[in-house]
Design a protein around this motif. Structure first.
Motif, PDB file in Angstrom:
ATOM      1  N   LEU A   5      63.826  67.042  17.559  1.00 10.96           N
ATOM      2  CA  LEU A   5      62.999  67.315  18.726  1.00 10.96           C
ATOM      3  C   LEU A   5      63.854  67.672  19.944  1.00 10.96           C
ATOM      4  CD1 LEU A   5      60.373  64.407  18.468  1.00 10.96           C
ATOM      5  CD2 LEU A   5      59.940  66.840  18.105  1.00 10.96           C
TER       6      LEU A   5
ATOM      7  N   ASN B 180      63.945  71.432  21.572  1.00  6.97           N
ATOM      8  CA  ASN B 180      63.528  71.569  22.962  1.00  6.97           C
ATOM      9  C   ASN B 180      64.616  72.245  23.798  1.00  6.97           C
ATOM     10  OD1 ASN B 180      63.463  69.873  25.910  1.00  6.97           O
ATOM     11  ND2 ASN B 180      61.532  70.725  25.207  1.00  6.97           N
TER      12      ASN B 180
ATOM     13  N   ARG C 269      64.723  75.873  23.016  1.00  9.33           N
ATOM     14  CA  ARG C 269      63.445  76.513  23.330  1.00  9.33           C
ATOM     15  C   ARG C 269      62.782  77.130  22.096  1.00  9.33           C
ATOM     16  NH1 ARG C 269      62.857  76.560  28.795  1.00  9.33           N
ATOM     17  NH2 ARG C 269      64.758  76.379  30.053  1.00  9.33           N
TER      18      ARG C 269
ATOM     19  N   ASP D  24      60.126  76.026  18.604  1.00  8.36           N
ATOM     20  CA  ASP D  24      59.031  75.107  18.309  1.00  8.36           C
ATOM     21  C   ASP D  24      59.601  73.743  17.916  1.00  8.36           C
ATOM     22  OD1 ASP D  24      56.823  73.696  17.319  1.00  8.36           O
ATOM     23  OD2 ASP D  24      55.888  75.514  16.541  1.00  8.36           O
ATOM     24  N   ILE D  25      59.197  72.703  18.643  1.00  3.87           N
ATOM     25  CA  ILE D  25      59.767  71.379  18.383  1.00  3.87           C
ATOM     26  C   ILE D  25      59.385  70.855  17.005  1.00  3.87           C
ATOM     27  CG2 ILE D  25      59.911  70.757  20.820  1.00  3.87           C
ATOM     28  CD1 ILE D  25      57.407  69.055  20.436  1.00  3.87           C
TER      29      ILE D  25
ATOM     30  N   LEU E  13      68.745  63.425  23.718  1.00  6.69           N
ATOM     31  CA  LEU E  13      67.748  63.578  24.781  1.00  6.69           C
ATOM     32  C   LEU E  13      68.391  63.400  26.162  1.00  6.69           C
ATOM     33  CD1 LEU E  13      64.688  61.641  23.283  1.00  6.69           C
ATOM     34  CD2 LEU E  13      64.828  64.091  23.737  1.00  6.69           C
TER      35      LEU E  13
ATOM     36  N   SER F 113      66.777  66.580  28.246  1.00 12.17           N
ATOM     37  CA  SER F 113      65.468  67.008  27.751  1.00 12.17           C
ATOM     38  C   SER F 113      64.349  66.486  28.640  1.00 12.17           C
ATOM     39  CB  SER F 113      65.259  66.507  26.313  1.00 12.17           C
ATOM     40  OG  SER F 113      63.961  66.800  25.870  1.00 12.17           O
ATOM     41  N   ARG F 114      63.334  67.301  28.809  1.00 10.83           N
ATOM     42  CA  ARG F 114      62.176  66.898  29.598  1.00 10.83           C
ATOM     43  C   ARG F 114      61.037  66.387  28.716  1.00 10.83           C
ATOM     44  NH1 ARG F 114      61.666  71.668  34.234  1.00 10.83           N
ATOM     45  NH2 ARG F 114      63.734  71.339  35.170  1.00 10.83           N
ATOM     46  N   LEU F 115      61.328  66.161  27.449  1.00  7.99           N
ATOM     47  CA  LEU F 115      60.305  65.619  26.561  1.00  7.99           C
ATOM     48  C   LEU F 115      59.887  64.237  27.040  1.00  7.99           C
ATOM     49  CD1 LEU F 115      61.723  66.603  23.042  1.00  7.99           C
ATOM     50  CD2 LEU F 115      59.705  67.556  24.155  1.00  7.99           C
TER      51      LEU F 115
END
Length: 279
Positions: A55, A59, A62, A64-65, A110, A115-117
């Motif tokens: 993930l 991300n 850019r 598809d996660i 992350l 990451s902005r997830l």
């Protein structure tokens, strides 16, 4: 009572949430039944946490996660198989090590990749935010996985109960194993939005082991487990709405309640239904 049932359905976000919850509630126990029979229920937890590095990388790049998550989840199953084939380490130890290592790598990536997830949403889900695209994606995954499971049911049945015998008669057991792991990974990805990568394991395992207490044949375990999963998901959604509870934990708690009832009152091995032995 009627108002209690109908009021949530007046909101579009609840109708979408219930729709996607039904799909996940049906799919998870069907795939979880194989893990129960194979005594590999922990692998669901491993894959659920192992998708985190994928993930983070997807991300950052850019893309598809879901593609990154699937690749990462499958990599974890290959790592477990490699450790088992190259050493005397047992499968439970290999899974525990892979579980912690991939999860740690995911958290580190992350942070490093900034990451902005939303980590809370990934871990615990946010079913109330699902949109129509999420519903169609979940429906597609559910349809494909269930169809392939049905088409390969005999081979999966043989492999689940007797892997050595399946290999002896010439079945491609490695292909079957990794195909099953791919199905489990897709199931977890489908449930990620619903209850999160942590709580999805409760839907993957809970209804299946409840059905395992009540019936004896695999196809019955899968069917009854799917029914229990659907009921638990809908009930959890209604409790979430009326009691103002987080949806994912509400579904997980209802799932455990179903298991507890099965454990206590199963006609075959229930605590309260077993004949008392005289001393």
């Amino acid at each position: 009572m009627v108002d209690w049932l109908l009021e949530p359905l007046t909101f579009e976000f609840m109708r979408r949430a219930i729709a996607v919850g039904l799909l996940i509630g049906i799919l998870c126990p069907v795939m979880g039944a194989y893990l129960i029979v194979l005594r590999m229920a922990l692998i669901g937890d491993v894959i659920a946490h192992a998708i985190l590095p994928g993930l983070a990388i997807a991300n950052f790049l850019r893309v598809d996660i879901l593609l990154g998550a699937f690749a990462s989840g499958m990599t974890s199953t290959f790592v477990i198989a490699w450790i088992r084939s190259q050493s005397r380490v047992k499968v439970d130890a290999a899974m525990a090590l892979t579980f912690s290592s991939f999860f740690a790598l995911g958290v580190a990536l992350l942070t490093l990749l900034k990451s902005r997830l939303n980590l809370d949403e990934l871990l615990f889900g946010d079913i109330l935010s699902v949109n129509n695209d999420d519903i169609w994606r979940t429906a597609l995954i559910t349809g494909v996985v269930l169809l392939l499971t049905r088409l390969s049911y005999k081979e999966l049945l043989f492999y689940s109960f007797d892997p050595v015998g399946a290999e002896a008669v010439g079945l491609p057991v490695n292909l079957i194993h990794f195909s099953l792991m791919a199905g489990i990974t897709l199931t977890i990805l489908a449930g990620m939005k619903t209850v999160g990568v942590i709580l999805v394991v409760s839907l993957l395992v809970g209804p299946a082991i409840t059905a395992y207490l009540l019936v004896k044949e695999l196809h019955l375990i899968m069917g009854l487990g799917a029914a229990i999963g659907a009921i638990a998901t809908i009930t959890g959604m209604y409790l979430s709405y009326h009691l103002n509870l987080p949806s994912g934990p509400a579904i997980a708690l209802v799932t455990f309640s179903c298991f507890l009832l099965g454990l206590l009152f199963s006609p075959y091995q229930g605590i309260f239904t077993q004949p008392r032995t005289s001393k």
